[in-house]
Each structure stands twice: as structure tokens, then as C-alpha cells.
Design a protein around this motif. Structure first.
Motif, short mmCIF file in Angstrom:
data_model
loop_
_atom_site.label_atom_id
_atom_site.label_comp_id
_atom_site.label_asym_id
_atom_site.label_seq_id
_atom_site.Cartn_x
_atom_site.Cartn_y
_atom_site.Cartn_z
N ARG A 20 0.83 -1.21 0.00
CA ARG A 20 0.00 0.00 0.00
C ARG A 20 0.86 1.26 0.00
O ARG A 20 0.57 2.23 -0.70
CB ARG A 20 -0.92 0.01 1.22
CG ARG A 20 -2.03 -1.03 1.18
CD ARG A 20 -3.07 -0.75 2.26
NE ARG A 20 -2.52 -0.81 3.61
CZ ARG A 20 -2.50 -1.90 4.37
NH1 ARG A 20 -2.97 -3.05 3.88
NH2 ARG A 20 -2.00 -1.87 5.59
N ARG A 21 1.93 1.23 0.78
CA ARG A 21 2.80 2.40 0.85
C ARG A 21 3.49 2.66 -0.49
O ARG A 21 3.64 3.80 -0.92
CB ARG A 21 3.84 2.20 1.97
CG ARG A 21 3.26 2.43 3.35
CD ARG A 21 4.30 2.21 4.44
NE ARG A 21 4.25 0.86 4.97
CZ ARG A 21 5.05 0.40 5.92
NH1 ARG A 21 5.99 1.18 6.43
NH2 ARG A 21 4.92 -0.84 6.38
N SER A 66 2.03 7.01 -6.59
CA SER A 66 0.96 7.88 -7.09
C SER A 66 1.21 9.33 -6.72
O SER A 66 1.01 10.24 -7.54
CB SER A 66 -0.38 7.40 -6.52
OG SER A 66 -1.43 8.27 -6.91
N ALA A 67 1.67 9.55 -5.48
CA ALA A 67 1.92 10.92 -5.03
C ALA A 67 3.03 11.58 -5.83
O ALA A 67 2.90 12.74 -6.27
CB ALA A 67 2.27 10.91 -3.54
N PHE A 68 4.13 10.87 -6.06
CA PHE A 68 5.23 11.45 -6.83
C PHE A 68 4.78 11.78 -8.25
O PHE A 68 5.14 12.82 -8.80
CB PHE A 68 6.42 10.50 -6.86
CG PHE A 68 7.30 10.57 -5.64
CD1 PHE A 68 7.82 11.78 -5.21
CD2 PHE A 68 7.61 9.42 -4.92
CE1 PHE A 68 8.64 11.86 -4.09
CE2 PHE A 68 8.42 9.50 -3.80
CZ PHE A 68 8.94 10.71 -3.37
N ASN A 69 3.99 10.89 -8.84
CA ASN A 69 3.54 11.13 -10.21
C ASN A 69 2.53 12.27 -10.31
O ASN A 69 2.26 12.76 -11.41
CB ASN A 69 2.96 9.85 -10.80
CG ASN A 69 4.03 8.89 -11.29
OD1 ASN A 69 5.02 9.31 -11.88
ND2 ASN A 69 3.85 7.60 -11.03
N SER A 70 1.97 12.68 -9.19
CA SER A 70 1.02 13.80 -9.20
C SER A 70 1.71 15.15 -9.06
O SER A 70 1.06 16.20 -9.14
CB SER A 70 0.00 13.63 -8.07
OG SER A 70 0.61 13.88 -6.80
N GLY A 123 6.83 18.00 -12.63
CA GLY A 123 8.28 17.98 -12.68
C GLY A 123 8.90 16.72 -12.08
O GLY A 123 10.12 16.65 -11.93
N ILE A 124 8.06 15.74 -11.76
CA ILE A 124 8.55 14.46 -11.24
C ILE A 124 7.81 13.33 -11.94
O ILE A 124 6.59 13.40 -12.12
CB ILE A 124 8.33 14.33 -9.71
CG1 ILE A 124 9.12 15.41 -8.96
CG2 ILE A 124 8.74 12.95 -9.21
CD1 ILE A 124 8.92 15.37 -7.45
N THR A 125 8.53 12.30 -12.35
CA THR A 125 7.91 11.07 -12.84
C THR A 125 8.50 9.91 -12.06
O THR A 125 9.67 9.93 -11.66
CB THR A 125 8.14 10.86 -14.34
OG1 THR A 125 9.56 10.82 -14.60
CG2 THR A 125 7.50 11.97 -15.16
N CYS A 126 7.68 8.87 -11.86
CA CYS A 126 8.13 7.75 -11.04
C CYS A 126 7.59 6.44 -11.59
O CYS A 126 6.37 6.28 -11.76
CB CYS A 126 7.67 7.95 -9.59
SG CYS A 126 8.28 6.70 -8.44
N LYS A 179 1.89 8.50 8.34
CA LYS A 179 2.75 9.67 8.17
C LYS A 179 2.99 10.03 6.71
O LYS A 179 3.51 11.11 6.42
CB LYS A 179 4.10 9.44 8.87
CG LYS A 179 4.00 9.40 10.39
CD LYS A 179 5.39 9.33 11.02
CE LYS A 179 5.30 9.39 12.54
NZ LYS A 179 6.64 9.37 13.18
N ILE A 180 2.62 9.14 5.80
CA ILE A 180 2.92 9.37 4.39
C ILE A 180 2.20 10.60 3.84
O ILE A 180 2.83 11.42 3.14
CB ILE A 180 2.61 8.11 3.55
CG1 ILE A 180 3.67 7.04 3.85
CG2 ILE A 180 2.58 8.43 2.05
CD1 ILE A 180 3.44 5.72 3.14
N PRO A 181 0.90 10.81 4.09
CA PRO A 181 0.26 12.02 3.55
C PRO A 181 0.96 13.31 3.96
O PRO A 181 1.17 14.21 3.13
CB PRO A 181 -1.16 11.94 4.11
CG PRO A 181 -1.39 10.48 4.32
CD PRO A 181 -0.08 9.94 4.78
N SER A 182 1.34 13.41 5.23
CA SER A 182 2.03 14.61 5.70
C SER A 182 3.40 14.74 5.05
O SER A 182 3.81 15.85 4.64
CB SER A 182 2.18 14.55 7.23
OG SER A 182 3.00 15.60 7.69
N MET A 183 4.12 13.63 4.93
CA MET A 183 5.44 13.67 4.32
C MET A 183 5.35 14.11 2.86
O MET A 183 6.12 14.97 2.40
CB MET A 183 6.09 12.29 4.41
CG MET A 183 7.55 12.27 4.00
SD MET A 183 8.16 10.62 3.58
CE MET A 183 7.65 10.51 1.86
#
Length: 482
Positions: A373-374, A380-384, A387-390, A461-465
Motif C-alpha cells: 500500500r505504501r 501515485s503521489a510522486f507522479n502527481s 516535474g517528477i515522474t516515477c 505519516k505518508i500524507p504529511s510527508m
């Protein structure tokens, strides 16, 4: 002539050695950590989030109960004489601890062992390998080590004679390989993974890389493959594995198979097969292919990094060569006994029907599902973020997003004598407290910039990070926009 040590006269191989995951950014993070402790509130964040290294328990992962029970009983054998332990420990853990202690001279985990490791534990690991692969394994082929890293160093000591000996390594690669090659004075021969195809491997291009190295006078001794990939997180498909095995056999290269993430799989359309299983299924035996398979207790669902346990299985080497490898192992006397015990436990965990199995299965599955899940959430977060692709993380414990840095940022980095991704990672750390490892420490195609980020922060903690990461990135890109 001065005989003391200074930077001017130390071994130049040490000066050339760099280990990115504990390099400049990580060292700066430690200084900030001390500042937070001595001067609370002095920084724009209140904690350091270490996403630079695969250290699961440091970020909250709980150990497997059965493993820790067995270790506790082995390290404190006097507990086994007490009646009350039956209510405190599982019957499986008690029985396993007694069995393990019976293998150790003096029943003492503080004693030295055979330089390859305790024979009974190597027997259990060999049985686990045979069960996993469906092909026989021999305890005499197994060297127990303090994690997988010493196994890599041992093989470098065996293979590298001078700077004209080379090892083929994937780029990006885990910086252990470039660091150990620098220390032992060998040449890194790169083969590039294709980011546009999910860090794919084109085996047909390996021949070109090999011939190019040979044309420069490099004697290529071995090929490293990391599956699942570190730092890239891809899983090789079976056909690629078949082609790699055939390539190494045909070119008479030692195949160094780094398989420490073999339990970390987050996709359903791929599975992990050991390279030994692939080689044996192709009909190759020990006389056909020299293969070194590396495993560790540090990763998987167990995450016991600090216990320093692991092994390498060495097949296809002649008796005289194996004697030299044993000599290298014996110089270090033996690996630590706690790590040896853990290595046997991960290869022989509780089985269905055992009293400990239900809890073990629940703990294992919860950890692996959470990691999956993480991985998906952070990908998904990085791809959103603009200037970043993952690429997708299919396995292991990392994401390797590409950062499209503006030219002004690249020039600003070079003005302070920093690699652009190091410059970015330091600014990220100073602003948010998030620690990542610059991609330049792993190797990357010229003109591209990446960071390696673990998937290990606690889920809550992932959303905050990610929010902090996004805010920093947007401000950074705005500041240096061309």
C-alpha cells in the motif's frame, strides 16, 4: 618521511570509495538530528524522516514474534530451565531454541563457530533453499555472513586482481557494488536499465557493453544482477532471467545474484524465481555456471537490519577455489551467531499446523500488505507532482523518481560544487527534514537526475510527508524556473 596518516597519504582506493546511502546528505541529517535534540524548535520541522536507507524497524516496523522469541531463548538458555516459560513463549519457539542450542558447542551464542557458520544452521538453510527452488542444495555451499554485504566483499577479494579486472553492474545500482569495487581496485563495467520501459533490461545490449570493456583491456570477471531491483524496484521476468543465465554461461562470467528482496513483491503479474532455480531448470548444473546467490535478514518482512545476518550460496566453483574462499572467510573467524540463527529462521519459518503459524502468517502478511500500500501511495503521489515522474515499484523497498531540474538549478548546484541532485536533496532536507539519497550515488543516464526514497515511513505519516515534499518541490521549481 612522515609515517603518520593524513588525507594525502592514505590508501587512494579509500578516497575513491563513496557509499551514497550514508554519504553527505545522511551525515548532514545526523547533524540536524543533534540540533533538534539540543535546540528544539530551531528548525522548520520537528523530526527527521529517514527515507534514505532500507531500515524498516527504525521507521516503526515490528519484528516477527516467533523470530524474536527464538533469539531470546537462544541468547538466554537459562530461561529454558524455568517452568514459567511455557506461558510466556510458544511451544514452537521453545522447541526450536533447544534444537538450535544443541547445534552450538557449549550451547553458547557467544562462542565462535565454523568460519562458514554453524553446520546445523547451514543444513536448515540448504533445506529451505531446496524447498523454495525444487532443486537440491548443499550446506557446504553456504557461507553465513554478517548481512549480504560481507559476501559481496568476499567475492570482490576473490575476483579482483588489479584495476584491469571488471564487474558488470546495472546502472542504477546499489552503491555497495561501486563502493566495494573502488575499495578492491576493480573496474565497474556498466549496463544501463531502461527507465522508459520501467527500468527494463535488454539482455541483447549486454554483449555490446562486454565487448566495449574488453576492447579497453578490461577482463570482465562477473555480472551483478539485483532482483528485485535496488534502487529501481523492478522485477525481472523469467525470460530475462533465462537470457542472463545463458549470457553468463556463454561468456564464462560469474553470476552474482543479489536476491535480498525476494520476499518483497507488490504485483500479482510477476513472481520471483531465484537464479539458481532458473539455471537448474535450464539443465545447467554446478559445472556449467559459477553462481553466487546472496540473501539477508535485513529486508523482506523481517527487517532485522541491526542483527547482521545473511548468507551466500556458492555453486560451480572448483575445490581449490572454494578453499581460497574459505580462507577469506576464516580471516574474519565467523559471522555473529545471532545473525546466523536469524538466517536459518527466515529460511525455515513456522509452517501450517505449527502452534506459531497463525500469528506468524498474520504478522508477515500485514507487513507485506502495508508495504504494498505504501509503495502504491508514494508512487501515485510522486507522479502527481509537476516535474517528477516515477516508475512503478514492483518489489524491494524503494522508489527512484526522476526530478526534472531546471537549468538554473543545475547551474546553482555547480556554482557550489554540488551534483544537481545532491543540491536538491540537501535543500529538501533543510526545508522539510526528509532524507533521500541522490541518484548520482547509484549511477544514472547523463543529464537525468533522481532521488531514491524508501517506502518505509509509517502509513499514517505518508500524507504529511508527501505534502511537505510537494510544497518544497513547488517552491524550489518556482525559485529556479528557467
Amino acid at each position: 618521511m612522515a609515517t603518520g596518516v593524513s588525507v594525502e597519504n592514505i590508501n587512494p582506493k579509500v578516497l575513491r570509495c563513496e557509499y551514497a546511502v550514508r554519504g553527505e546528505v545522511a551525515i548532514h541529517a545526523q547533524h540536524l538530528q543533534q540540533q533538534l535534540q539540543t535546540q528544539p524548535g530551531s528548525l522548520p520541522f520537528d523530526e527527521i524522516v529517514y527515507c534514505n536507507i532500507g531500515n524498516p524497524q527504525s521507521l516503526g516496523q515490528k519484528p516477527i514474534t516467533f523470530f524474536r522469541e527464538v533469539l531470546a531463548l537462544c541468547n538466554h538458555p537459562n530461561l529454558l530451565e524455568r517452568e514459567e516459560i511455557k506461558s510466556l513463549f510458544s511451544t514452537d519457539a521453545i522447541a526450536r531454541a533447544k534444537k538450535i542450542l544443541s547445534m552450538i558447542p557449549g550451547r553458547a551464542t557467544g562462542a565462535y563457530s565454523h568460519s562458514q557458520g554453524i553446520k546445523g544452521l547451514r543444513d536448515e538453510i540448504a533445506a529451505g533453499i531446496a524447498s523454495r527452488d525444487g532443486f537440491p542444495a548443499n550446506a557446504d555451499d553456504i557461507f553465513l555472513t554478517n548481512g549480504a554485504s560481507p559476501g559481496v566483499h568476499m567475492m570482490m577479494q576473490l575476483l579482483i586482481r588489479n584495476n584491469r579486472d571488471g564487474i558488470m553492474c546495472p546502472i542504477p545500482q546499489y552503491s555497495l557494488y561501486s563502493a566495494s569495487l573502488a575499495l578492491h581496485g576493480g573496474a565497474l563495467v556498466p549496463y544501463y536499465l531502461d527507465e522508459s520501459s520501467g527500468w527494463g533490461l535488454e539482455v541483447s545490449k549486454l554483449k555490446n557493453q562486454l565487448e566495449d570493456a574488453r576492447s579497453k583491456g578490461i577482463t570482465v570477471r562477473a555480472l551483478v544482477v539485483i532482483n528485485p531491483g535496488n534502487p529501481t524496484g523492478q522485477i525481472l521476468d523469467e525470460q530475462q532471467q533465462y537470457e542472463l543465465v545463458k549470457f553468463c554461461k556463454d561468456e564464462e562470467l560469474v553470476l552474482l545474484a543479489d536476491e535480498v528482496y525476494q520476499e518483497n513483491i507488490y504485483v500479482t503479474n510477476k513472481k520471483i524465481n531465484s537464479f539458481k532455480k532458473i539455471a537448474r531448470s535450464m539443465g545447467y548444473n554446478g559445472d556449467d555456471l559459477q553462481l553466487v546467490s546472496l540473501h539477508s535478514v535485513s529486508k523482506g518482512y523481517y527487517g532485522e537490519c541491526g542483527k547482521r545476518g545473511g548468507y551466500m550460496e556458492v555453486t560451480g566453483f572448483s575445490t581449490p577455489v572454494r578453499e581460497q574462499l574459505y580462507k577469506i572467510a576464516s580471516v574474519n573467524l565467523c559471522s555473529n551467531i545471532t545473525g546466523q540463527i536469524l538466517a536459518s529462521l527466515i529460511m525455515d519459518p513456522p509452517k501450517a499446523g505449527d502452534a506459531s503459524y497463525d500469528l506468524y502468517e498474520e504478522e508477515r502478511d500485514n507487513i507485506l500488505k502495508s508495504l504494498s500500500r505504501r509503495a502504491k501511495a508514494m508512487e501515485s503521489a510522486f507522479n502527481s507532482i509537476d516535474g517528477i515522474t516515477c516508475n512503478k515499484t514492483e518489489g524491494a523497498m524503494y522508489l527512484f523518481p526522476r526530478i526534472y531540474l531546471p537549468q538554473k538549478a543545475i547551474e546553482a548546484a555547480r556554482a557550489v560544487n554540488k551534483a544537481p541532485d545532491v543540491f536538491y536533496a540537501l535543500r529538501l532536507l533543510d526545508t522539510t527534514g526528509i532524507v533521500v539519497t541522490p541518484g548520482s550515488g547509484f549511477g544514472q543516464v547523463a543529464g537525468t537526475w533522481h532521488v531514491r526514497c524508501t517506502i518505509l515511513p509509517q502509513e499514517e505519516k505518508i500524507p504529511s510527508m508527501i505534502s511537505r515534499f510537494r510544497e518544497f518541490h513547488e517552491e524550489f521549481m518556482s525559485q529556479y524556473r528557467d
